[in-house]
Design a protein around this motif. Structure first.
Motif, mmCIF file in Angstrom:
data_model
loop_
_atom_site.group_PDB
_atom_site.id
_atom_site.type_symbol
_atom_site.label_atom_id
_atom_site.label_comp_id
_atom_site.label_asym_id
_atom_site.label_seq_id
_atom_site.Cartn_x
_atom_site.Cartn_y
_atom_site.Cartn_z
ATOM 1 N N ASP A 29 32.795 -26.105 14.225
ATOM 2 C CA ASP A 29 33.886 -25.126 14.204
ATOM 3 C C ASP A 29 34.550 -25.090 12.826
ATOM 4 N N ALA A 30 34.738 -26.272 12.224
ATOM 5 C CA ALA A 30 35.331 -26.326 10.882
ATOM 6 C C ALA A 30 34.418 -25.644 9.868
ATOM 7 N N LEU A 31 33.117 -25.883 9.994
ATOM 8 C CA LEU A 31 32.153 -25.238 9.100
ATOM 9 C C LEU A 31 32.188 -23.723 9.268
ATOM 10 N N GLN A 32 32.226 -23.261 10.508
ATOM 11 C CA GLN A 32 32.248 -21.820 10.762
ATOM 12 C C GLN A 32 33.506 -21.187 10.174
ATOM 13 N N GLY A 33 34.628 -21.879 10.293
ATOM 14 C CA GLY A 33 35.860 -21.364 9.705
ATOM 15 C C GLY A 33 35.777 -21.267 8.193
ATOM 16 N N TRP A 34 35.170 -22.271 7.570
ATOM 17 C CA TRP A 34 35.015 -22.256 6.110
ATOM 18 C C TRP A 34 34.083 -21.125 5.679
ATOM 19 N N LEU A 35 32.983 -20.959 6.408
ATOM 20 C CA LEU A 35 32.045 -19.884 6.078
ATOM 21 C C LEU A 35 32.694 -18.510 6.254
ATOM 22 N N SER A 36 33.523 -18.363 7.259
ATOM 23 C CA SER A 36 34.190 -17.078 7.484
ATOM 24 C C SER A 36 35.024 -16.671 6.283
ATOM 25 N N GLU A 37 35.583 -17.666 5.601
ATOM 26 C CA GLU A 37 36.420 -17.389 4.430
ATOM 27 C C GLU A 37 35.597 -17.228 3.158
ATOM 28 N N HIS A 38 34.562 -18.053 2.984
ATOM 29 C CA HIS A 38 33.847 -18.106 1.707
ATOM 30 C C HIS A 38 32.485 -17.411 1.718
ATOM 31 N N PRO A 40 31.292 -14.720 4.461
ATOM 32 C CA PRO A 40 31.422 -14.052 5.759
ATOM 33 C C PRO A 40 30.105 -13.536 6.329
ATOM 34 N N ALA A 41 29.170 -13.123 5.477
ATOM 35 C CA ALA A 41 27.882 -12.660 6.000
ATOM 36 C C ALA A 41 27.135 -13.810 6.671
ATOM 37 N N THR A 42 27.228 -14.995 6.082
ATOM 38 C CA THR A 42 26.594 -16.175 6.670
ATOM 39 C C THR A 42 27.285 -16.559 7.969
ATOM 40 N N ALA A 43 28.601 -16.461 7.991
ATOM 41 C CA ALA A 43 29.344 -16.771 9.213
ATOM 42 C C ALA A 43 28.921 -15.849 10.346
ATOM 43 N N ALA A 44 28.751 -14.576 10.040
ATOM 44 C CA ALA A 44 28.330 -13.620 11.066
ATOM 45 C C ALA A 44 26.925 -13.937 11.561
ATOM 46 N N LEU A 45 26.041 -14.295 10.637
ATOM 47 C CA LEU A 45 24.667 -14.615 11.024
ATOM 48 C C LEU A 45 24.620 -15.876 11.878
ATOM 49 N N SER A 46 25.395 -16.887 11.509
ATOM 50 C CA SER A 46 25.359 -18.147 12.253
ATOM 51 C C SER A 46 25.944 -17.994 13.647
ATOM 52 N N ALA A 47 26.811 -16.991 13.832
ATOM 53 C CA ALA A 47 27.417 -16.768 15.145
ATOM 54 C C ALA A 47 26.492 -16.019 16.093
ATOM 55 N N GLN A 83 20.972 -18.247 2.303
ATOM 56 C CA GLN A 83 19.943 -17.418 1.671
ATOM 57 C C GLN A 83 19.591 -16.222 2.544
ATOM 58 N N ARG A 84 19.433 -16.456 3.828
ATOM 59 C CA ARG A 84 19.084 -15.363 4.743
ATOM 60 C C ARG A 84 20.162 -14.291 4.771
ATOM 61 N N ALA A 85 21.418 -14.728 4.646
ATOM 62 C CA ALA A 85 22.529 -13.782 4.720
ATOM 63 C C ALA A 85 22.812 -13.109 3.382
ATOM 64 N N GLY A 86 22.141 -13.554 2.321
ATOM 65 C CA GLY A 86 22.367 -12.977 1.005
ATOM 66 C C GLY A 86 23.548 -13.569 0.269
ATOM 67 N N ASP A 87 24.039 -14.714 0.736
ATOM 68 C CA ASP A 87 25.136 -15.399 0.049
ATOM 69 C C ASP A 87 24.573 -16.427 -0.932
ATOM 70 N N ASP A 88 25.454 -16.997 -1.728
ATOM 71 C CA ASP A 88 25.056 -17.957 -2.755
ATOM 72 C C ASP A 88 24.618 -19.269 -2.100
ATOM 73 N N PRO A 89 23.348 -19.672 -2.248
ATOM 74 C CA PRO A 89 22.897 -20.920 -1.616
ATOM 75 C C PRO A 89 23.586 -22.161 -2.166
#
Length: 230
Positions: A29-38, A40-47, A83-89
């Protein structure tokens, strides 16, 4: 259980001293919150349903070198997701640190710390884990002579080798060790095949399914074991 033979303790961590899945859920949950801020495309994919399971399966197939490295698997899974979401790896490093910090904010079972204090005042105690918890980051490192994990050793429980290495770290023979753990296969079969005595911590009342092997003592909580040790 032959108390007179015991000169050292080896001890599992996850689900023996603290429940692991609530800890992992909070960390994710903490990771998902961090991804949502930094990221967001990765956060959406992981959800998305099934994404993380599919990712873990792919990592297990493509990165067998990380088979015993829980931190490496988690970090590289995050990197692949970015990488899949197009964010900075490169965000995988700080993202993993968010997860890892929360992973160490464990909630000990009520009996864990008093039992650990009792055991470590009488025996050298060595942690043996297939996971990636650091006893010092958890805040209980002072009670341990040493700590071994599957990644550092190169083999995971139930391999007898990691138990033999733990006995060596304690400075005794395997036959002089009482191993304490919750997993009947990983802890139980592994320790017994390594020549140790076994204290099976069976908090949920599971059946033992590994006859003719059998634990030397079964307890539902750790303070009962301390009382049995005298």
């Amino acid at each position: 259980m032959d108390v007179s033979r015991i000169r050292a303790i080896t001890l599992d961590l996850d689900d023996t001293l603290w429940p692991i899945w609530p800890t992992i859920t909070r960390a994710e949950d903490a990771l998902q919150g961090w991804l949502s801020e930094h990221a967001p495309a990765t956060a959406a994919l992981s959800a998305a349903p099934g994404t993380l399971r599919e990712l873990r399966n792919q990592m297990n197939t493509t990165r067998p070198d990380l088979a015993h490295d829980m931190s490496g698997l988690r970090r590289e899974s995050i990197r692949l997701l970015l990488q899949r979401a197009g964010d900075d790896p490169a965000l995988a490093e700080p993202a993993f640190e968010v997860f890892f910090a929360e992973r160490h904010r464990v909630e000990l079972f009520d009996d864990a710390l008093p039992a650990l204090e009792w055991l470590s005042s009488r025996y050298p105690v060595v942690a043996v884990s297939n996971g990636n918890a650091d006893v010092h980051r958890v805040g209980i490192g002072a009670h341990f002579r040493a700590s071994l994990n599957a990644h550092g050793f190169g083999a995971a429980k139930p391999d007898p080798g990691i138990f033999h290495a733990a006995a060596q770290a304690a400075g005794v023979a395997a036959s002089q060790v009482l191993h304490i753990g919750d997993d009947a296969h990983l802890d139980g079969v592994g320790a017994l095949n390594a020549g140790m005595q076994l204290a099976w911590v069976n908090r949920e009342g599971h059946a033992w399914e590994h006859a003719p092997l059998a634990p030397h003592i079964t307890v539902s909580e750790l303070l009962a074991l301390c009382r049995a040790l005298g």
